[in-house]
Motif scaffolding. Structure first.
Motif, PDB file in Angstrom:
ATOM      1  N   MET A 279       0.817  -1.210   0.000  1.00 35.03           N
ATOM      2  CA  MET A 279       0.000   0.000   0.000  1.00 35.03           C
ATOM      3  C   MET A 279       0.855   1.267   0.000  1.00 35.03           C
ATOM      4  SD  MET A 279      -2.944   1.537   0.047  1.00 35.03           S
ATOM      5  CE  MET A 279      -4.342   0.569   0.629  1.00 35.03           C
ATOM      6  N   ALA A 280       1.964   1.255   0.689  1.00 30.24           N
ATOM      7  CA  ALA A 280       2.807   2.435   0.790  1.00 30.24           C
ATOM      8  C   ALA A 280       3.366   2.873  -0.556  1.00 30.24           C
ATOM      9  CB  ALA A 280       3.957   2.178   1.760  1.00 30.24           C
ATOM     10  N   SER A 281       3.404   1.945  -1.526  1.00 27.01           N
ATOM     11  CA  SER A 281       3.978   2.253  -2.834  1.00 27.01           C
ATOM     12  C   SER A 281       3.003   2.980  -3.751  1.00 27.01           C
ATOM     13  CB  SER A 281       4.452   0.964  -3.513  1.00 27.01           C
ATOM     14  OG  SER A 281       3.358   0.136  -3.879  1.00 27.01           O
ATOM     15  N   LEU A 282       1.730   3.059  -3.366  1.00 32.01           N
ATOM     16  CA  LEU A 282       0.747   3.737  -4.208  1.00 32.01           C
ATOM     17  C   LEU A 282       0.883   5.251  -4.066  1.00 32.01           C
ATOM     18  CD1 LEU A 282      -2.420   1.509  -3.665  1.00 32.01           C
ATOM     19  CD2 LEU A 282      -0.635   1.320  -5.410  1.00 32.01           C
ATOM     20  N   PRO A 283       0.555   5.999  -5.119  1.00 37.01           N
ATOM     21  CA  PRO A 283       0.716   7.460  -5.083  1.00 37.01           C
ATOM     22  C   PRO A 283       0.011   8.097  -3.889  1.00 37.01           C
ATOM     23  CG  PRO A 283       0.230   6.724  -7.316  1.00 37.01           C
ATOM     24  CD  PRO A 283       0.073   5.525  -6.427  1.00 37.01           C
TER      25      PRO A 283
END
Length: 451
Positions: A279-283
């Motif tokens: 999730m942390a990798s999403l914009p």
């Protein structure tokens, strides 16, 4: 009579569960006695018989009629279902496909690194938020997996397992009265820790066969009053992988409503059929996400309890403050070995995945042959099935029958819901066992389980 053991630090007590667990009382009372018993009274009338063990001359001294002292926020919770079912496995000589721990050992190169660290004198307190080399290794691994660059000194906190990472995150960031959304079924520590924090828990139910996120229900549940969403992908107990579309929708709602995300990704290397997405990798999500993980699942070293939380500094501060007063520091030599483990070549991770996929195939094919309705498992080392073809009234009754009459342990999933009725048709099996153990369990069920 309560049973206690000389020379043992463990004392099993009689206790009373809340209404959430009352369904267990009739079924497990006879199974677990004399170790402990469940009654049908509510928490306000909790009482217990306390016993102490004298280790001198193997004698047992009993002190009776002492009321059990417990904070109201924990009255509703009982001994974890994993402990209960593992005790039953021992009592009945059953094959334990319940609790999710491997019955095989971790890799030698990691164990040797721990031994060397002990010999090198890494035996005193480690730095509170992690041995520097491990913090660096975690940051390196996270970059390789997600493309995100994190500061190992400010954005990585080492904890005593992912369970402590969850606790430190919740206790360090959530205030009493804050609203937190869970996806049911959920790992049992989530609700317990949220209760300790005084949070208001809301639940969105994922339903078979695909356990998809009900987006419209989530939209109607999330609001300006929501402080955080706690999710787990790959998902225990269902084996579900949250899709990019689902995560994008959750991310959009969190940004729109200024909501944090706490994401438990301990099974990220056991993603079989679709890509694991952090999730942390999403914009726009790194600034509002705490990513929690651990060593135990990927390296079959669950007893080491090495975990971590990755978060931006403004969230890491709360995590570290709670961690400092929960455990302060985690095992020093095991941290040194964990750094070695996380730098394993890609071939190691590929081999682990192949091995578990082969075991999954054995268990899934076996469960289908036995007569279960088996739901797809795209990740973790769990499979959820519908037990109703065998005619038992609920998951607890089925698991009782399975352990007593068949000699196999599974986990009743109703304990993973705010409303146990939602899980009464489902049970969970694990394939975190060697192939021989899985095949033996399947053969027992083929031979003894009757529709």
């Amino acid at each position: 009579m309560q049973q206690v053991y000389a020379n043992s630090p463990y004392i099993l007590m009689r206790f009373t569960p809340s209404s959430k667990f009352l369904g267990f009382s009739n079924h497990f009372n006879n199974l677990l006695a004399p170790s402990f018993s469940l009654t049908s009274k509510f928490p306000s009338s909790i009482s217990a018989t306390m016993s102490t063990v004298s280790t001198q001359n193997d004698t047992v001294t009993h002190k009776t009629h002492q009321p059990l002292q417990i904070a109201k926020r924990l009255e509703k919770f009982q001994t974890t279902i994993f402990t209960q079912m593992s005790l039953l496995a021992i009592k009945h000589g059953a094959i334990n496909l319940g609790q999710g721990f491997p019955n095989f050992d971790g890799p030698d190169f990691v164990k040797e690194a721990a031994i060397q660290a002990i010999r090198d004198g890494k035996n005193q307190y480690a730095r509170g938020y992690g041995v520097p080399d491990l913090n660096i290794a975690i940051a390196e691994r996270f970059k390789k997996d997600t493309g995100l660059v994190v500061d190992p000194e400010k954005e990585v906190t080492v904890t005593s397992g992912c369970t402590e990472a969850i606790a430190a995150t919740i206790l360090g960031i959530i205030n009493p009265g804050d609203e937190v959304i869970l996806f049911a079924p959920f790992y049992d520590s989530y609700e317990a820790t949220l209760s300790m924090a005084g949070a208001k828990v809301k639940s969105i139910t994922l339903r078979p066969p695909d356990f998809a996120v009900p987006i419209e229900e989530l939209k109607s549940t999330i609001s300006k009053n929501t402080r955080a969403i706690l999710l787990n992908t790959p998902h225990n107990p269902t084996g579900k992988m949250f899709t990019r579309e689902e995560l994008d929708c959750i991310a959009s709602l969190c940004i729109e409503n200024d909501v944090l995300v706490f994401t438990d990704e301990v099974y990220d290397k056991l993603a079989f059929d679709i890509e694991h997405i952090s999730m942390a990798s999403l914009p726009g999500m790194f600034e509002r996400t705490v990513t929690m993980n651990s060593l135990g699942k990927t390296f079959s070293l669950t007893g080491w309890k090495i975990g971590w939380a990755i978060a931006p500094p403004h969230l890491s501060w709360g995590v570290r403050q709670a961690h400092a007063y929960l455990t302060f520091a985690t095992s020093h030599p095991f941290q040194c070995a964990a750094a070695v483990a996380l730098r394993a070549p890609d071939s190691y991770y590929a081999e682990v995945k192949r091995d578990y996929m082969a075991k999954r195939a054995i268990l899934v094919e076996g469960l289908k042959a036995v007569g279960f309705k088996v739901f797809p498992s795209s990740g973790t080392y769990f499979v959820v099935v519908d037990h109703t073809p065998f005619g038992l009234e609920n998951d607890v009754a089925f698991c009782e029958y399975l352990v007593k009459e068949v000699g196999v342990v599974a986990i009743p999933t109703s304990v993973f819901y705010l409303n146990p009725e939602e899980g009464k048709n489902l049970v969970r099996f694990t394939f975190a066992k060697d192939e021989g153990t899985i095949r033996s369990a399947v053969e027992r069920m083929k031979e003894k389980l009757r529709k």
